[in-house]
Write an enzyme that holds these catalytic residues in place. Structure first.
Site, PDB file in Angstrom:
ATOM      1  N   GLY A  32       0.686  -8.781 -21.259  1.00  0.00           N
ATOM      2  CA  GLY A  32       0.202  -7.433 -20.999  1.00  0.00           C
ATOM      3  C   GLY A  32      -0.583  -7.379 -19.708  1.00  0.00           C
ATOM      4  N   ALA A  33      -0.563  -6.210 -19.061  1.00  0.00           N
ATOM      5  CA  ALA A  33      -1.241  -6.075 -17.773  1.00  0.00           C
ATOM      6  C   ALA A  33      -2.025  -4.774 -17.682  1.00  0.00           C
ATOM      7  CB  ALA A  33      -0.220  -6.157 -16.633  1.00  0.00           C
ATOM      8  N   MET A  78      -4.741  -8.895 -30.036  1.00  0.00           N
ATOM      9  CA  MET A  78      -5.934  -8.056 -29.951  1.00  0.00           C
ATOM     10  C   MET A  78      -5.921  -6.927 -30.980  1.00  0.00           C
ATOM     11  SD  MET A  78      -6.899  -7.675 -25.947  1.00  0.00           S
ATOM     12  CE  MET A  78      -7.158  -9.087 -24.882  1.00  0.00           C
ATOM     13  N   ASP A  83     -15.819  -6.570 -23.840  1.00  0.00           N
ATOM     14  CA  ASP A  83     -14.577  -6.951 -24.512  1.00  0.00           C
ATOM     15  C   ASP A  83     -14.253  -8.428 -24.310  1.00  0.00           C
ATOM     16  OD1 ASP A  83     -14.004  -4.454 -25.626  1.00  0.00           O
ATOM     17  OD2 ASP A  83     -12.972  -3.771 -23.824  1.00  0.00           O
ATOM     18  N   LYS A 126     -12.608   4.574 -21.231  1.00  0.00           N
ATOM     19  CA  LYS A 126     -13.309   3.445 -20.612  1.00  0.00           C
ATOM     20  C   LYS A 126     -13.325   3.532 -19.086  1.00  0.00           C
ATOM     21  CE  LYS A 126     -12.564   0.184 -24.408  1.00  0.00           C
ATOM     22  NZ  LYS A 126     -12.063  -1.163 -24.787  1.00  0.00           N
ATOM     23  N   SER A 137     -17.261   1.084 -35.810  1.00  0.00           N
ATOM     24  CA  SER A 137     -18.502   0.743 -35.108  1.00  0.00           C
ATOM     25  C   SER A 137     -19.764   1.154 -35.858  1.00  0.00           C
ATOM     26  CB  SER A 137     -18.495   1.358 -33.702  1.00  0.00           C
ATOM     27  OG  SER A 137     -17.517   0.741 -32.899  1.00  0.00           O
ATOM     28  N   TYR A 187      -5.547  -5.498 -34.808  1.00  0.00           N
ATOM     29  CA  TYR A 187      -5.876  -6.095 -36.103  1.00  0.00           C
ATOM     30  C   TYR A 187      -5.390  -5.208 -37.240  1.00  0.00           C
ATOM     31  CZ  TYR A 187      -9.788  -2.780 -36.322  1.00  0.00           C
ATOM     32  OH  TYR A 187     -10.549  -1.639 -36.357  1.00  0.00           O
TER      33      TYR A 187
END
Length: 285
Positions: free
Chosen positions: A132-133, A224, A108, A71, A22, A226
């Site tokens: 995915g959940a 998602m 996101d 988060k 970031s 990388y």
């Protein structure tokens, strides 16, 4: 002698955080737009997110990007002033101190949608399978639906979690016209235009245990996660007939661009940044 205005302070907070790209991303965005800012990495103890974040803002910080595992705690910290996307996601990855108020947003999903558009994917009318959940999946459901997907199916190793996520999404208000369903990995079905891996399987050098025959002609498989090389999920998808594969580096840059816009009111160009980061990954491999 006139004093220079203080640099605007921003940071990314997480644990671990040393790997975060970031600071590099926001430095490149700042150079593009002519904005002077300071952006750093802040490690927070696993039991010390709130205290660390509050200390940053009390010291004059103006914005925080929030990464794992904080988060959900960021969501609670900004609970009184959450964006609609953050409420649906149940998580915040962008905190902003503005006019004496701490605001929380989740970028996101927007980052993912913008990267899919960059890749030339037609979202309007698309059939999409979300694998995915967890929090990553929850954070992108609403933006994907708002982008025009006709059908979204959620599958997970534990089908009960997929059903719970679908129920939570339904309760929050799914955009009209979107067909939804949930099930186990082996109930994924087939002929999907887009298959997105929202699990962390590739971090462990694994691919989800999905059945064959998932992909429609011209379909995209998107991970998602990388890396410098194709992920296990991407390799699995190629073998199963996916026409296109992509990893999540573009999503990372896209969500950062949306955070930058929230903070500064300017939209940076993610393309050059993405090219630089991809070259860096290859050089590090």
């Amino acid at each position: 002698m006139t004093s220079r205005p203080a640099l605007r302070r921003y940071a990314v907070i997480g644990n671990p955080i040393t790997h975060s790209r970031s600071p590099q991303i926001h430095a490149m965005f700042a150079a593009q737009t002519g904005i002077s800012l300071e952006y750093e990495r802040i490690p927070a103890p696993l039991d010390g997110f709130r205290a660390t974040a509050e200390a940053f803002f009390l010291a004059g910080g103006q914005g925080l990007n929030v990464t794992v595992p904080f988060k959900q705690e960021a969501f609670e910290l900004a609970r009184e002033h959450l964006s609609a996307r953050a409420r649906m996601a149940g998580a915040v990855n962008t905190l902003t101190w503005r006019d004496g108020v701490l605001q929380g947003c989740n970028t996101d999903g927007v980052g993912l949608v913008n990267d899919l558009i960059r890749l030339g994917v037609m979202l309007q009318g698309a059939r999409l399978l979300l694998v995915g959940a967890g929090g990553a999946a929850r954070g992108v459901l609403q933006p994907l639906a708002e982008a025009g997907c006709a059908e979204i199916r959620i599958v997970n190793r534990s089908p009960g979690r997929a059903a719970e996520l679908l129920a939570a999404w339904t309760a929050s208000g799914i955009p009209g016209g979107v067909q939804t369903s949930a099930g186990a990995l082996d109930e994924a079905g087939g002929a999907w235009d887009i298959v997105i891996n929202a699990t962390a399987s590739s971090l462990h050098d694994l691919a989800p245990a999905l059945p064959g025959g998932l992909y429609a002609p011209g379909a995209l498989a998107y991970d998602m996660v990388y890396g410098a090389r194709p992920t296990p999920f991407m390799r699995q998808a190629r073998a199963d007939g996916a026409a296109l594969t992509a990893d999540g580096l573009g999503m990372l840059v896209g969500q950062a661009a949306e955070s930058f816009f929230i903070w500064h009111g300017l939209r940076p160009d993610p393309t050059a940044v993405l090219t630089t980061l991809r070259a860096n990954l290859l050089a590090e491999d």
